[in-house]
Every structure is written in structure tokens, then in C-alpha cells.
Design a protein around this motif. Structure first.
Motif, PDB file in Angstrom:
ATOM      1  N   GLY A 295       0.129  -0.685   5.295  1.00  0.00           N
ATOM      2  CA  GLY A 295      -0.036   0.565   4.554  1.00  0.00           C
ATOM      3  C   GLY A 295      -1.423   0.746   3.990  1.00  0.00           C
ATOM      4  O   GLY A 295      -1.611   1.474   3.012  1.00  0.00           O
ATOM      5  N   THR A 296      -2.411   0.093   4.563  1.00  0.00           N
ATOM      6  CA  THR A 296      -3.779   0.224   4.054  1.00  0.00           C
ATOM      7  C   THR A 296      -4.698   0.882   5.071  1.00  0.00           C
ATOM      8  O   THR A 296      -5.910   0.815   4.938  1.00  0.00           O
ATOM      9  CB  THR A 296      -4.343  -1.159   3.690  1.00  0.00           C
ATOM     10  N   ALA A 297      -4.132   1.504   6.085  1.00  0.00           N
ATOM     11  CA  ALA A 297      -4.950   2.167   7.108  1.00  0.00           C
ATOM     12  C   ALA A 297      -4.358   3.536   7.382  1.00  0.00           C
ATOM     13  O   ALA A 297      -3.559   3.704   8.285  1.00  0.00           O
ATOM     14  CB  ALA A 297      -5.001   1.343   8.389  1.00  0.00           C
ATOM     15  N   LEU A 298      -4.739   4.486   6.558  1.00  0.00           N
ATOM     16  CA  LEU A 298      -4.211   5.833   6.702  1.00  0.00           C
ATOM     17  C   LEU A 298      -5.078   6.600   7.687  1.00  0.00           C
ATOM     18  O   LEU A 298      -6.217   6.917   7.409  1.00  0.00           O
ATOM     19  CB  LEU A 298      -4.206   6.542   5.341  1.00  0.00           C
TER      20      LEU A 298
ATOM     21  N   TYR B  10      -1.816   7.216  -0.077  1.00  0.00           N
ATOM     22  CA  TYR B  10      -0.988   6.742   1.025  1.00  0.00           C
ATOM     23  C   TYR B  10       0.425   7.298   0.934  1.00  0.00           C
ATOM     24  O   TYR B  10       1.057   7.251  -0.116  1.00  0.00           O
ATOM     25  CB  TYR B  10      -0.945   5.211   1.037  1.00  0.00           C
ATOM     26  N   GLY B  11       0.885   7.809   2.063  1.00  0.00           N
ATOM     27  CA  GLY B  11       2.260   8.252   2.119  1.00  0.00           C
ATOM     28  C   GLY B  11       3.216   7.075   2.053  1.00  0.00           C
ATOM     29  O   GLY B  11       4.254   7.120   1.403  1.00  0.00           O
ATOM     30  N   THR B  12       2.849   5.984   2.742  1.00  0.00           N
ATOM     31  CA  THR B  12       3.634   4.745   2.694  1.00  0.00           C
ATOM     32  C   THR B  12       2.911   3.765   1.781  1.00  0.00           C
ATOM     33  O   THR B  12       1.756   3.441   2.024  1.00  0.00           O
ATOM     34  CB  THR B  12       3.783   4.129   4.098  1.00  0.00           C
ATOM     35  N   PRO B  13       3.541   3.303   0.729  1.00  0.00           N
ATOM     36  CA  PRO B  13       2.850   2.403  -0.205  1.00  0.00           C
ATOM     37  C   PRO B  13       2.335   1.151   0.481  1.00  0.00           C
ATOM     38  O   PRO B  13       2.949   0.608   1.397  1.00  0.00           O
ATOM     39  CB  PRO B  13       3.934   2.060  -1.233  1.00  0.00           C
ATOM     40  N   ALA B  14       1.168   0.719   0.034  1.00  0.00           N
ATOM     41  CA  ALA B  14       0.599  -0.519   0.558  1.00  0.00           C
ATOM     42  C   ALA B  14       1.503  -1.688   0.189  1.00  0.00           C
ATOM     43  O   ALA B  14       2.091  -1.730  -0.889  1.00  0.00           O
ATOM     44  CB  ALA B  14      -0.796  -0.725  -0.008  1.00  0.00           C
ATOM     45  N   ASN B  15       1.594  -2.632   1.093  1.00  0.00           N
ATOM     46  CA  ASN B  15       2.453  -3.793   0.871  1.00  0.00           C
ATOM     47  C   ASN B  15       1.684  -5.064   1.242  1.00  0.00           C
ATOM     48  O   ASN B  15       1.339  -5.257   2.404  1.00  0.00           O
ATOM     49  CB  ASN B  15       3.723  -3.675   1.703  1.00  0.00           C
ATOM     50  N   PRO B  16       1.397  -5.929   0.304  1.00  0.00           N
ATOM     51  CA  PRO B  16       1.734  -5.795  -1.118  1.00  0.00           C
ATOM     52  C   PRO B  16       0.893  -4.705  -1.792  1.00  0.00           C
ATOM     53  O   PRO B  16      -0.019  -4.173  -1.188  1.00  0.00           O
ATOM     54  CB  PRO B  16       1.381  -7.178  -1.689  1.00  0.00           C
ATOM     55  N   SER B  17       1.239  -4.394  -3.027  1.00  0.00           N
ATOM     56  CA  SER B  17       0.558  -3.325  -3.743  1.00  0.00           C
ATOM     57  C   SER B  17      -0.941  -3.581  -3.792  1.00  0.00           C
ATOM     58  O   SER B  17      -1.384  -4.714  -3.977  1.00  0.00           O
ATOM     59  CB  SER B  17       1.114  -3.192  -5.164  1.00  0.00           C
TER      60      SER B  17
ATOM     61  N   PRO C   1      -4.285   2.305  -8.834  1.00  0.00           N
ATOM     62  CA  PRO C   1      -3.250   1.764  -7.943  1.00  0.00           C
ATOM     63  C   PRO C   1      -3.078   2.633  -6.700  1.00  0.00           C
ATOM     64  O   PRO C   1      -2.889   3.848  -6.789  1.00  0.00           O
ATOM     65  CB  PRO C   1      -1.992   1.792  -8.816  1.00  0.00           C
ATOM     66  N   ALA C   2      -3.132   2.003  -5.550  1.00  0.00           N
ATOM     67  CA  ALA C   2      -2.960   2.737  -4.302  1.00  0.00           C
ATOM     68  C   ALA C   2      -1.543   3.267  -4.159  1.00  0.00           C
ATOM     69  O   ALA C   2      -1.316   4.272  -3.487  1.00  0.00           O
ATOM     70  CB  ALA C   2      -3.302   1.844  -3.116  1.00  0.00           C
TER      71      ALA C   2
END
Length: 970
Positions: free
Chosen positions: A453-456, A473-480, A495-496
Motif C-alpha cells: 500500500g505504499t505505491a499509489l 492512499y485508498g488502501t492503507p499502508a501495511n504496516p502503517s 500518518p499515511a
């Protein structure tokens, strides 16, 4: 001989195994032998996971294999191969069988056992959920399938190499290959895992043969390399200059980051991905070269990166430091090093490089591709201990810079797929804001990933219209994760996973269409230039790496590097981690001021932190350009210091109305490490004061033409057009000699002057004391009349003047008077040629009208008060009669004749220019009536004593001749 035979069989089997694991079916491949094939299976490495032999039995790790190929019978390897020992060991366990292709697919059965002394031998669990590994091998496609394989291999992978892993007590992981002569050829044409390394190069019995002499020049499938054809491998040789050996753990940190990469899904692996095996192999110490050339090539002078790598080779020699010492000493060194060049990237931990001596590193990268190369450099010598400490310490700084520069060679730009830096939606160590854990202390050492979730890439951030409700981000980064963005030039960590982001720092975080330059951060060079309106794209780094170092042939060939990226310098790193952010504010105690006023300025300096600000100084620039400086005490986080005494400025009197006086102030300071505050947008402030000054105007009009003695109408206009009130306004009118004014004769609308002064030169000064005049007063008028003397001849011009003097409202400033003027020309009417004697004028008061009396008064004021009354500026009938009463002595006789002459002039019976001539007049040297009148006036200015008896007599006679009509010559 037995060992050599086993090695040969192992080499044959290697190719087959790798091909099977790749999962790419090679349709249409024709086997080399139509009827039979030699299949070789090699179990070449075992890693013990758990050992539990039971009571009384030690864990001896004494393993051996069992094989069954094509159901030809179980081959028990206890006698031939027992027993191998160790936690992680390689073996030469191979077994071959000739099979009939009509049996295709060929059954392969493999077992792993533990030899025990006190109890029966135990089976080793090296297959998940089973004791044994059962496979089917396709002779034609070189693909094997089967239950029990670790899923990281996938299915139908033409790698010919496999891996299986068990769980629980007495468990192990084992690596094996299956090969045939035909499948070995497939290996060298297939790269199953997409790492740029052919499958055949990565098998235990294969490797690179760069010159085709059948001798392996680089056995990548063996220790110390241990490459796998079904897991991505990256090789980097990391040499280091004297004094710049990387810290323990620095390379391991990067290796772990690659191992945890979300690359190639695999539910059996930690994190669910196979990851990338980065072989960051620390090499040897190379000579210390300060300011080594990296982008350019200095020739064979040992002053550039290429020299240290070993570009300038002599036939039969292998100079430089690429490869190991043993590699370069080998008689086969040229082939060995050439083989390594096919898969290895080369880097040096060094001091500084000449093209940018302050840079933390450099690498081969072309943004036009984008494409990467195979060489890079990390230059910690460019960074001071303070800078390295700010970057997280030497280990972290080396690891981050290594991974950043390696990323460029893997085709990653500072924006992933582009060079747009500091993008908040690009969470990668390639991003300047995240290269070091300085702005975001929790950032992992990682590239961006769609999986995490870190490459939109599908929802770019459009700076011209940002929606603060949707965040990043539409999909939360994992981990935050956190994002780092520019908020009016300052780095902001947020916070992303938060659904809202206040992009512009105004009106909360719920706006739907705001414009903000969110990748501009003043403290980061190359992110500090305005770039409003960009579309910022995310990027999936891990999914787009250029593993193959050979793809860009330009970079692959050592020499001048056509392109290298600009990198973080010491100055930028320090600015990014600066701990004292100063802010200055300024206000003026007067929004508007007048000349002479003193404006006071309040200056307050705040340390926004997070650390203490030192060496704080304020420079105040007054509106006239002069400067004042003050040094302030150290400020702790949140502290506010108001500068005292206040800065002051006295407004000059000559400052024009409407002038905006701008007082500017700047603040400078450092943190406790001496790093200057980089966020300078709020390091300057200003306060303005508008000067309100009176601006007076003056105008004057006059009757353009009048006959002698008639009233001239004057209109004086004045106004305050300025923004400030005026005080002590004084209007001064000046009438020329020959023009008479008195309030008694003033026919104007007024107001009347406060004073009238006859000056020695015959001019008259009229003064109106207006006093205060408000700003934007509008036109004010003074209307008055004055009369020219009857002695004025045709064409005589009289210019009246006016000036307006004033001060400003407070009276502190006086201003130059404003002036105006107006001219009047005297006209003449034809005389009636009927002058009257004085005795007639004494009797005919009906002819002595008010207008006639006024004309006479304007010509000669001596008759005003002749009856003993107080002169009042006007000639009355009584006063005229008193003069015309038959006189008995001089000067009364001459005065009577003079008044009579004035009446004749006033009634246009004669004119001042009328020519006169008698014996007496000629003797007196006179030629006009005006001459005679002026001569009489001059005579009356002398005492009528015996000495002037003749003059009085002649003058009286001359006027009598004029009044009787004898003297005129028309």
C-alpha cells in the motif's frame, strides 16, 4: 573416480531440476534422444530445522538419501552417502537412471533419513505434511510437479532445481536438482525468476562459462554464492577505501530489506513472499583516493572509479580490485572477472568524489529510460560526524545510502518511475524525505510496493485540485506508514493511513479542491523550487526493478558515465534535520502616521523547535534603508522573545502623502550543532504604515480686462487633496502696485481677509487665516474685488498672486506654500472730452456716484477721512465735499483740483493717457493727464511752505487747465 562420476552426474541433473521449477512450459521442445534419456537427481544441500532423536540418542545430524527414479527400485544411499553432518551442509548425493520416454512423465521419489546408533533410523520430515517427496518429471518440457514442494517454487517451473521444507521434530529443508542432457541446454536460455541470471548459471552443477571452453568460470549455484534459479538473486561487490569500511550490520540491514521484499508471492515464506536474495558481498580494502573521479574517466592514473575497478586491463593481467584476490591471481582471471561482470554490480565505500565533493554518493542512472547501470559509490567522507549522526548514525547512513544508490542502478529515480522528488505518495528510500530516518524516524528501510500500500499509481495527487478528505492512499499502508509532504515549504509528517490531510494548512482538513505545492520542502535542495500544479504519481519500486546489470550497454561498459543523479549533500542533510525553526513577526503601533510622528515596531521571535535555537540575531531594516541589529538569547522550543527596546522610526516631513513605509525584519539562528535554520519563509516579516500628509492646491482667477478704476473680481480656490489634515493654513494674496483693495469696497462673496497690508513697494498683502483643513476637503473659495488706479493706461497688465502656506495636522511639519496667479489687462473707453471744474464737482454730488467715488478711492486714498472721520477705505460724499470746499490756502487748493481731476477721470471725461499741453504744463515737463496727476501727488508729498510755493502754484494751475478743458489735446 566415484567422486568424479558423481560430480558429472550432478552437473547433468542440475539443468533439469531448475527448468521444472520455473513453471514455464516449453511447448514443442524435441528431446535429444527419441527412446531413452538419462535422468540424474541430485540432493545437494540440507539445512537442519529441528532435531529430536529421542532418549539416549544425540543429534548427530547424520543424514543420508534414498532415490527411486521411474519406479526402477528404491536406491538406499546409506552405504554410499552416509553420513553428512552439520546444521547447513552441501552434499554430493546423486543418483541416475536411464528411462524410456514412453514412460513420460517420469516418477521421482526422494527420501531423507537420519542414521541412529541406538534405535532404528528415523525419516527426516523435509516435505510439508508428508515424509517423502514424490514428483513427476516431463522429459520433453523439463518441468516437474509434485506434492510436497515449497510453494515458493510455484508449479511447472522450468528451473530443474527444487526446494522442499518440513515442519516439526526432525525436520529439514533440502535442495535438489533433476537434469537430462537435453534440459541442460534449456537452462542457459531461461531465466525463470526474472533476476537477469540464467537458470543454468544458478544451478549447483552449472555456472557461467563465458568463453565456451566447457569450464565453469563462475559457479553461482555453489558457496559462497548459493544462487537459486527460482528466487531472485542480486549480487553486489562492496569494496571500501582505507578508513571507510562499512560498519558491521550496514550491509546486513540492506540484505534483510531485500529478503523481506514483497516480491513473488509465496504463502510458505515469512510475510507471504519469496523476497530477493541480495548478495551484498563485502570485498577488500582499496587505496584511499580523495575526490576520486566517478562520472568522468581520468585515464589509467588510479584517480577514478574505473581504475580501482580495473577497467584498464593488460592482456594476461587483471588489475584493479573487482573480484577477489584469488580471482585476479588465477590464470583464468580474465574469464572469471568477465563472468562476474555479467551478474555483479560493483561499488566502493569511499571518501569523496570529485564531481560533487559534498555528495553522499552517486550511481549510474539515466532518467530518460529510466534505466540503471552496474556501478555506484557511497561517499561517507563528504559527511561530517554531526551529519552522519543526524542521518541516524554511520551504520544507518551507510545502509540507507547503499540501498538508495543501488536503487538507481536498479532503474529507480527519485520519484520511482520519474525524477520528481519529495512526493508524499512515494514511500521509498529513493525519496529524499525517506532516504534517512531523519524526517520520519519510523520509516523502514524499504522501497515502495503496491502490495504494502505504499505505491499509489492509479490515483495520482493533482496539486491543482487536492481533496483533503481522501488523504493519500485508498488502501492503507501495511504496516502503517507516515507520509512527508511540504506544507508551505516546511516538512510535515502525517500518518499515511489517516483519511484526511490538511494540504494547505488552512481552514481545516475538509476542503475538496485546494491547490498546494506539496512536494516543495525548503530544507531539501532540489525540492526547494516551486512546482505548483504538478501531477504526482506513486510508483511500485519492487515490481519494476531492473535486475539485469547488462541491459544498459552504455553503463555496462566502464568509462565516462553519461548520466548520474544529484544526491543528498551534507548541507542538505543538515538542513533536513535542523532542530531549531525560527519564526519572526512584526507589527507597527500606527497603521497611519503623519510627518514627524514616531512609529514603534514590535518584533517577536519564536523558536518552533524542536530544539534550542542559538546565535539568534535580528536585523531590522527601517523604511529609509538603514539597519539595526540585535542579538537575542538562546531560545528553547516554543520560547518567544519580544525585542526590547522597540525599533522606532520618525517619519520625515517630506514624505509624500500615501507613501507606504515598510519596515522589514529578518531573523537568523542556528541549532545547537550550528546548523542554520533552512526554513526562511517565516524568517522575515514586515509591517507597513501609510503616511497621511496634507496636499494643498491653489488656484486664482481674475477678470480678464477692466477699464481703469473698475472692480477686478478675483476668485482664489484652495483645497486639501491629501490624506492628512492640514493645520495653520494661511492664504496670502498679493495685489500689485496700482491695484487698490479695501474691505469697504470689496464686492466679493468673501470671506474678507483677516488683514490687509500696504507694502512699501505699493503692493498690498491680503491674508486669510484659514486654520485647520481636513483631508480631502474639496475646493474652498475666496472671492474678492480690487480696483486698478485710474492712472492706468490701456494695455497695462496687473498680475495678482496667491500663496497657501500650511502645516500637517500635528503641526510638526511645515510645507512649502502652493501658489497661483491671475492677470488682468486695463482697457480704455473714449473720453467724453467734457471735464468739469472743481467748483462744479463741489456742487454736483449727483455725479459723484458710489462707483465714481470707488474709482477715485482706488486712485488716491488721501481724500478718505478728509471730513475728519476715520478713514475706512471708501470715499464718501461728505469726504469729497470737504475736499472740494473752496480752499483759501495750499495744500487745500491743490487737493481740490486733484480730486476734480480724479472725478473727470472716473467719469471718463478724460483719460490718463489724454495728451495735455499748455505753457505751464510744458514747463513742468508733463505730457498726459496721468503725468499731471502723478506730479500733483508728488507735490502734495512736499510741505506747502515758501520753498514749494511756486511748485504748488504751477501744479494747481496745470490741473485747473486740465479740469477746464484748456490743456487737452485730442
Amino acid at each position: 573416480m566415484r567422486a568424479l562420476r558423481r560430480m558429472r552426474l550432478c552437473a547433468e541433473s542440475l539443468a533439469v531440476t531448475l527448468l521444472v521449477l520455473a513453471g514455464v512450459a516449453l511447448v514443442g521442445v524435441t528431446p535429444a534422444q527419441a527412446a531413452t534419456h538419462k535422468v540424474t537427481v541430485s540432493l545437494y544441500r540440507v539445512v537442519e530445522l529441528s532435531c529430536n532423536e529421542g532418549d539416549g540418542e544425540a543429534c548427530g545430524n547424520d543424514y543420508y538419501p534414498k532415490f527411486n527414479i521411474d519406479n526402477q527400485g528404491l536406491f538406499d544411499g546409506r552405504d554410499d552417502f552416509c553420513c553428512a553432518h552439520g546444521k547447513d551442509f552441501t552434499t554430493n548425493w546423486t543418483h541416475s537412471a536411464t528411462v524410456d520416454e514412453s514412460h513420460n512423465r517420469i516418477a521421482i521419489h526422494l527420501e531423507l533419513w537420519d542414521q541412529d546408533d541406538l534405535t532404528q533410523d528415523d525419516v527426516i520430515h523435509w516435505v510439508k505434511g508428508r515424509d517423502y517427496l514424490d514428483l513427476e518429471f516431463d522429459l520433453f518440457t523439463c518441468v516437474f510437479t509434485g506434492s510436497g514442494l515449497t510453494t515458493q517454487q510455484g508449479a511447472n517451473l522450468p528451473t530443474l532445481a527444487g526446494e522442499s521444507e518440513g515442519t516439526g521434530d526432525d525436520s529439514a529443508r533440502a535442495y535438489f536438482t533433476i537434469s537430462t542432457p537435453h534440459c541442460k541446454d534449456v537452462l542457459n536460455e531461461t531465466d525463470t525468476d526474472g533476476d537477469g541470471i540464467m537458470n543454468g548459471w544458478e544451478t549447483p552443477t552449472g555456472g557461467l562459462d563465458v568463453n565456451g571452453d566447457t569450464l565453469i568460470d563462475l559457479p553461482l549455484g555453489k558457496a559462497p554464492y548459493n544462487a537459486l534459479p527460482y528466487r531472485k538473486d542480486l549480487f553486489v561487490e562492496a569494496d571500501y577505501m582505507q578508513g571507510f569500511e562499512p560498519q558491521d550490520g550496514a550491509l546486513d540491514d540492506v540484505v534483510k530489506a531485500f529478503a523481506a521484499a514483497p516480491v513473488d508471492p509465496d504463502p510458505d515464506s515469512p510475510g507471504g513472499f519469496r523476497g530477493v536474495t541480495l548478495h551484498a558481498m563485502k570485498g577488500e580494502e582499496v587505496p584511499l583516493v580523495h575526490d576520486i573521479l566517478f562520472k568522468t574517466d581520468g585515464g589509467n592514473t588510479q584517480d577514478d572509479f574505473n581504475d580501482l575497478k580495473g577497467r584498464h586491463q593488460v592482456p594476461g593481467e587483471c588489475p584493479g580490485f573487482f573480484g577477489t584476490v584469488d580471482d585476479r591471481r588465477s590464470a583464468n582471471c580474465a574469464n572469471i572477472l568477465n563472468a562476474k561482470r555479467q551478474v555483479f554490480r560493483y561499488m566502493i565505500f569511499g571518501d569523496t568524489f570529485k564531481e560533487d565533493t559534498h555528495s553522499s554518493g552517486s550511481s549510474e542512472f539515466d532518467p530518460a529510460g529510466p534505466s540503471g547501470g552496474n556501478d555506484f559509490i557511497v561517499t561517507m567522507g563528504a559527511l561530517s560526524p554531526t551529519t552522519i549522526n543526524r542521518a541516524g548514525g554511520r551504520r544507518n547512513a551507510e545502509a540507507a545510502t547503499f540501498m538508495h544508490e543501488l536503487g538507481h542502478t536498479l532503474s529507480l529515480g527519485h520519484g520511482g518511475g520519474d525524477t520528481v522528488n519529495c512526493k508524499p505518495n512515494y514511500l521509498s528510500v529513493m525519496n529524499y524525505t525517506l532516504q534517512f530516518a531523519d524526517m520520519d524516524s519510523s520509516r523502514p528501510l524499504d522501497y515502495s510496493s503496491a502490495v504494502r500500500g505504499t505505491a499509489l499509481t492509479t490515483m495520482p495527487l493533482k496539486e491543482a485540485g487536492l481533496d483533503e478528505n481522501k488523504g493519500v492512499y485508498g488502501t492503507p499502508a501495511n504496516p502503517s506508514r507516515n507520509i512527508v509532504y511540504g506544507l508551505k515549504g516546511k516538512a510535515k509528517v502525517w500518518p499515511a493511513n489517516d483519511g484526511r490531510v490538511d494540504w494547505n494548512g488552512e481552514r481545516g482538513d475538509k476542503e475538496t479542491n485546494v491547490a498546494a505545492d506539496i512536494n516543495v520542502i525548503d530544507s531539501i535542495k532540489r525540492c526547494d523550487t516551486a512546482s505548483a500544479g504538478e501531477t504526482l504519481n506513486g510508483f511500485d519500486d519492487w515490481a519494476n526493478l531492473q535486475y539485469n546489470p547488462r541491459l544498459d550497454v552504455g553503463f555496462f561498459a566502464d568509462g565516462v558515465r553519461r548520466s548520474v543523479p544529484d544526491e543528498l549533500t551534507e548541507q542538505t542533510i543538515l538542513a533536513m534535520t535542523q532542530r531549531a525553526d525560527l519564526q519572526v513577526t512584526k507589527s507597527a503601533d500606527q497603521a497611519e502616521a503623519a510627518g514627524g510622528d514616531t512609529v514603534s515596531y514590535t518584533v517577536a521571535v519564536t523558536d518552533l523547535g524542536p530544539g534550542t535555537a542559538t546565535a539568534v540575531s535580528v536585523t531590522d531594516t527601517l523604511p529609509d534603508g538603514t539597519t539595526r541589529q540585535r542579538s537575542l538569547p538562546d531560545l528553547t522550543n516554543g520560547a518567544v522573545h519580544t525585542v526590547a527596546p522597540k525599533f522606532t522610526y520618525q517619519v520625515p516631513c517630506d514624505t509624500a502623502d500615501g507613501t507606504v513605509l515598510t519596515n522589514r525584519v529578518t531573523v537568523a539562528g542556528k541549532d545547537t550543532d550550528g546548523v542554520p535554520d533552512p526554513y526562511t519563509r517565516d524568517n522575515a516579516a514586515q509591517a507597513t504604515t501609510t503616511v497621511r500628509a496634507p496636499v494643498l492646491t491653489a488656484g486664482m482667477t481674475a477678470t480678464a480686462a477692466v477699464n481703469a478704476g473698475e472692480a477686478i473680481a478675483y476668485t482664489v480656490t484652495y483645497a486639501n487633496t491629501g490624506g492628512g489634515a492640514a493645520s495653520d493654513v494661511t492664504v496670502t494674496g498679493t495685489l500689485p502696485a496700482g491695484v487698490y483693495y479695501s474691505q469697504a469696497l470689496d464686492q466679493g462673496a468673501g470671506p474678507k481677509p483677516d488683514s490687509v497690508t500696504l507694502n512699501a513697494d505699493g503692493t498690498r498683502t491680503l491674508v486669510w487665516k484659514v486654520g485647520a483643513l481636513p483631508a480631502a476637503s474639496g475646493d474652498k473659495k475666496i472671492v474678492f474685488t480690487a480696483r486698478p488706479t485710474l492712472l492706468a493706461t490701456a494695455g497695462t497688465a496687473y498680475t495678482g498672486k496667491v500663496s497657501v502656506a500650511y502645516r500637517n495636522a500635528g503641526g510638526a511639519c511645515g510645507f512649502a506654500p502652493v501658489t497661483a496667479s491671475a492677470a488682468t489687462s486695463v482697457t480704455e473707453v473714449a473720453p467724453s472730452r467734457t471735464p468739469l471744474l472743481s467748483t462744479v464737482w463741489a456742487l454736483r454730488n449727483d455725479l459723484r456716484t458710489a462707483e465714481v467715488l470707488a474709482r477715485v478711492q482706488a486712485t488716491d486714498t488721501r481724500f478718505d477721512g478728509a471730513d475728519g472721520s476715520t478713514p475706512d477705505g471708501a470715499l464718501s460724499q461728505q469726504e469729497a465735499s470737504a475736499v472740494l470746499t473752496l480752499p483759501v490756502t495750499q495744500p487745500r487748493t491743490l487737493q481740490a483740483e486733484l480730486l476734480a481731476t480724479a472725478f473727470n477721470l472716473a467719469t471718463r471725461r478724460i483719460n490718463a493717457g489724454t495728451a495735455v499741453d499748455t505753457i505751464t504744463i510744458r514747463r513742468l515737463g508733463l505730457s498726459t493727464t496721468g503725468d499731471a496727476v502723478r506730479y500733483a501727488q508728488a507735490t502734495l508729498a512736499q510741505p506747502p511752505g515758501l520753498g514749494n510755493l511756486v511748485r504748488y502754484t504751477d501744479t494747481t494751475l496745470a490741473l485747473t487747465e486740465i479740469n477746464s478743458g484748456v490743456a487737452e489735446r485730442y
